[in-house]
Scaffold this active site. Structure first.
Site, PDB file in Angstrom:
ATOM      1  N   TRP A  56       0.814  -1.212   0.000  1.00 33.93           N
ATOM      2  CA  TRP A  56       0.000   0.000   0.000  1.00 33.93           C
ATOM      3  C   TRP A  56       0.853   1.271   0.000  1.00 33.93           C
ATOM      4  O   TRP A  56       1.841   1.374   0.718  1.00 33.93           O
ATOM      5  CB  TRP A  56      -0.902   0.032   1.229  1.00 33.93           C
ATOM      6  CG  TRP A  56      -1.581   1.342   1.441  1.00 33.93           C
ATOM      7  CD1 TRP A  56      -1.099   2.426   2.123  1.00 33.93           C
ATOM      8  CD2 TRP A  56      -2.864   1.729   0.933  1.00 33.93           C
ATOM      9  NE1 TRP A  56      -1.999   3.460   2.083  1.00 33.93           N
ATOM     10  CE2 TRP A  56      -3.095   3.056   1.360  1.00 33.93           C
ATOM     11  CE3 TRP A  56      -3.836   1.084   0.174  1.00 33.93           C
ATOM     12  CZ2 TRP A  56      -4.265   3.753   1.045  1.00 33.93           C
ATOM     13  CZ3 TRP A  56      -5.012   1.773  -0.136  1.00 33.93           C
ATOM     14  CH2 TRP A  56      -5.214   3.086   0.305  1.00 33.93           C
ATOM     15  N   ASP A  59      -0.084   9.258   0.342  1.00 37.43           N
ATOM     16  CA  ASP A  59       0.478  10.589   0.128  1.00 37.43           C
ATOM     17  C   ASP A  59       1.971  10.629  -0.185  1.00 37.43           C
ATOM     18  O   ASP A  59       2.774   9.964   0.477  1.00 37.43           O
ATOM     19  CB  ASP A  59       0.311  11.447   1.385  1.00 37.43           C
ATOM     20  CG  ASP A  59      -1.100  11.546   1.855  1.00 37.43           C
ATOM     21  OD1 ASP A  59      -1.978  10.906   1.275  1.00 37.43           O
ATOM     22  OD2 ASP A  59      -1.332  12.266   2.840  1.00 37.43           O
ATOM     23  N   GLU A 241      -6.109  19.066   4.791  1.00 33.44           N
ATOM     24  CA  GLU A 241      -4.912  18.245   4.910  1.00 33.44           C
ATOM     25  C   GLU A 241      -3.819  18.758   3.975  1.00 33.44           C
ATOM     26  O   GLU A 241      -4.061  19.563   3.074  1.00 33.44           O
ATOM     27  CB  GLU A 241      -5.230  16.783   4.584  1.00 33.44           C
ATOM     28  CG  GLU A 241      -6.252  16.184   5.535  1.00 33.44           C
ATOM     29  CD  GLU A 241      -6.520  14.709   5.283  1.00 33.44           C
ATOM     30  OE1 GLU A 241      -6.476  13.945   6.254  1.00 33.44           O
ATOM     31  OE2 GLU A 241      -6.771  14.331   4.123  1.00 33.44           O
TER      32      GLU A 241
END
Length: 512
Positions: A56, A59, A241
């Protein structure tokens, strides 16, 4: 940033901290060089976008240039292809196109998982963590403590630092972590740090739920709060974010404006996550903007959490985003790895019809991967063995047009420019595999393009094995979307397009 934690934490609390380490980076369990050679040929595997060798990724983190290398750190879970306890993965490149995988840079520890952040070159050794002769590379990141979060207090996200004296090969965490505590905000994360030449100091951007906070420091360790921005401006459909802020000269003028990037999830213009931007002023303490409308770096569904590189030698502002969407990021139909990054793009600021517009467009070096295809000019349809490795350019006027990629199996990607409604749309409902999540193809995605110049403009469409990136007018309007066709698109048709010049169709070479 890691919004997915809200859905997974009950299960993740059962995961042991076996992945933790002491301050020094663990040696990798296996050499990934041979693995890369054997892999990168799987179904849906991007051939010229960055993706992890396995497991996985989300960002991009710590984007910094140092000693001839572009560093790409990223949110990484090495044990599964779904989100888990976050580490910093690591890769390096000399050209932002060909990447070498490195050992994991940062592991979770007793203070928590390693969430998103940034990296800087401490040239003057202000931190005292290196020397003038060998200045440290310093990573600044968010700690996320799942046990504290489960207790119900707002003290589970703090900021820490680590440093490297060998250009990122190994890392040591600062013994005094965290350097910024928190007992006020549920979401308090994603530090972007950069050097302020005018103030001769470091500046840090942090997001605190629904707004930005700005801090300053002389040494990367002791931080002072300066100001905040955004509680009543911009899109607020979800948590803020991954902030970034930088000055850009307006093209064709002497004017300089500051640009602020803020990612948001949910609340994107086509559902789920997206990245908005503000154009304004920064006086050394406070960022202000009189911008009232929402502006988006990319209107597509699959460009999130993007930030820019620190310390680029020629001053270019280079941006990379995570090419996915939290709505369905866990469900995309890959088996060995999950997620990729966008192409690296250069940002530039323009004033078009009186409005400030942030353009993002593939870096010039990407053109070196192009190999011209021999096609007959002026045709309404083009054929090739594989349009899922193509870079297509043509010029058009503002007329209603349809661009369609398809194959004999009935899979198709439909792109429409509607001149009457002034919309660009992408229909991926028949683009390939879509059933893995109900929101992936439940609607046609659109971009308002009303501020395009009235004259001719360039259309550029870049397709990889599992993505399409569309750039209008050199990146004034951009849409990035994932696609999962079972077979390559072999035909490209154009209807209604006013094309003064030839259509240029280039094959893009693989980088792995």
């Amino acid at each position: 940033m890691n919004c997915l934690k809200h859905y997974l934490l009950p299960a993740l609390l059962l995961v042991s901290y076996s992945c933790k380490q002491e301050n020094k980076t663990k040696e990798p369990e296996q050499d990934t060089t041979n693995m890369e050679t054997a892999m990168y040929t799987e179904k849906f595997r991007p051939q010229f976008h960055f993706s992890p060798a396995e497991k996985w990724m989300n960002d991009p983190n710590g984007l910094v240039f140092h000693q001839g290398l572009y560093h790409l750190f990223y949110q990484y879970y090495p044990d599964d292809i779904v989100w888990g306890p976050m580490h910093w993965g690591h890769a390096v490149s000399k050209d932002l196109l060909h990447w070498e995988h490195k050992p994991i840079a940062l592991y979770p520890d007793e203070l928590g998982y390693i969430f998103s952040g940034s990296a800087v070159v401490d040239t003057n050794n202000s931190s005292g963590l290196g020397s003038i002769e060998n200045p440290p590379l310093v990573a600044i990141y968010t700690y996320h403590d799942p046990e504290k979060e489960n207790s119900g207090n707002n003290d589970h996200q703090t900021q820490g630092i680590a440093y490297s004296l060998d250009n990122g090969d190994t890392w040591t965490k600062y013994e005094g972590n965290p350097v910024i505590d928190n007992n006020e905000f549920l979401d308090f994360r994603d530090p972007k740090v950069f050097w302020d030449d005018d103030g001769n100091r470091w500046l840090m951007l942090l997001v605190a739920g629904d707004h930005l906070q700005i801090y300053s420091s002389e040494n990367l360790i002791d931080w002072t709060y300066l100001s905040d921005f955004g509680k009543e401006q911009g899109a607020h459909g979800g948590v803020w974010e991954c902030p970034d802020m930088f000055p850009l000269q307006v093209e064709g003028s002497d004017e300089v404006k500051w640009v602020l990037l803020i990612s948001i999830n949910p609340g994107g213009p086509n559902g789920g996550s997206a990245t908005q931007y503000f154009v304004g002023e920064f006086d050394g303490t406070t960022f202000t903007s009189d911008q009232q409308e929402e502006k988006w770096v990319d209107w597509g569904a699959d460009n999130y959490a993007g930030v820019t590189y620190n310390n680029v030698p020629d001053g270019e502002r280079v941006f990379i985003g995570w090419m996915s969407n939290w709505n369905y990021a866990r469900n995309t139909p890959t088996e060995v790895w999950r997620s990729a990054m966008t192409l690296p793009r250069e940002l530039s600021l323009h004033k078009i019809n009186g409005e400030y517009e942030l353009k993002n467009y593939p870096i010039e070096a990407f053109d070196t991967l192009a190999e011209s295809m021999e096609v007959e000019a002026g045709k309404a349809e083009y054929k090739t063995e594989n349009f899922n490795a193509a870079d297509i350019k043509f010029t058009t006027g503002f007329s209603t047009s349809e661009w369609r990629f398809y194959n004999e199996e009935g899979e198709e990607l439909l792109i429409i420019l509607d001149a009457d409604k002034k919309l660009l749309s992408i229909d991926r409902s028949r683009s390939g595999q879509t059933e893995f999540h109900e929101s992936f193809a439940d609607q046609v995605h659109t971009t308002p393009i009303g501020n395009l110049p009235g004259s001719e403009f360039e259309v550029r469409i870049i397709l990889d094995e599992s993505s399409v990136e569309i750039f209008l007018n050199k990146g004034q309007y951009v849409m990035t979307e994932q696609l999962f066709p079972d077979n390559p698109y072999t035909r490209f048709s154009m209807k209604g397009t006013s094309v003064p010049g030839d259509v240029i169709i280039n094959k893009v070479e693989r980088v792995w």
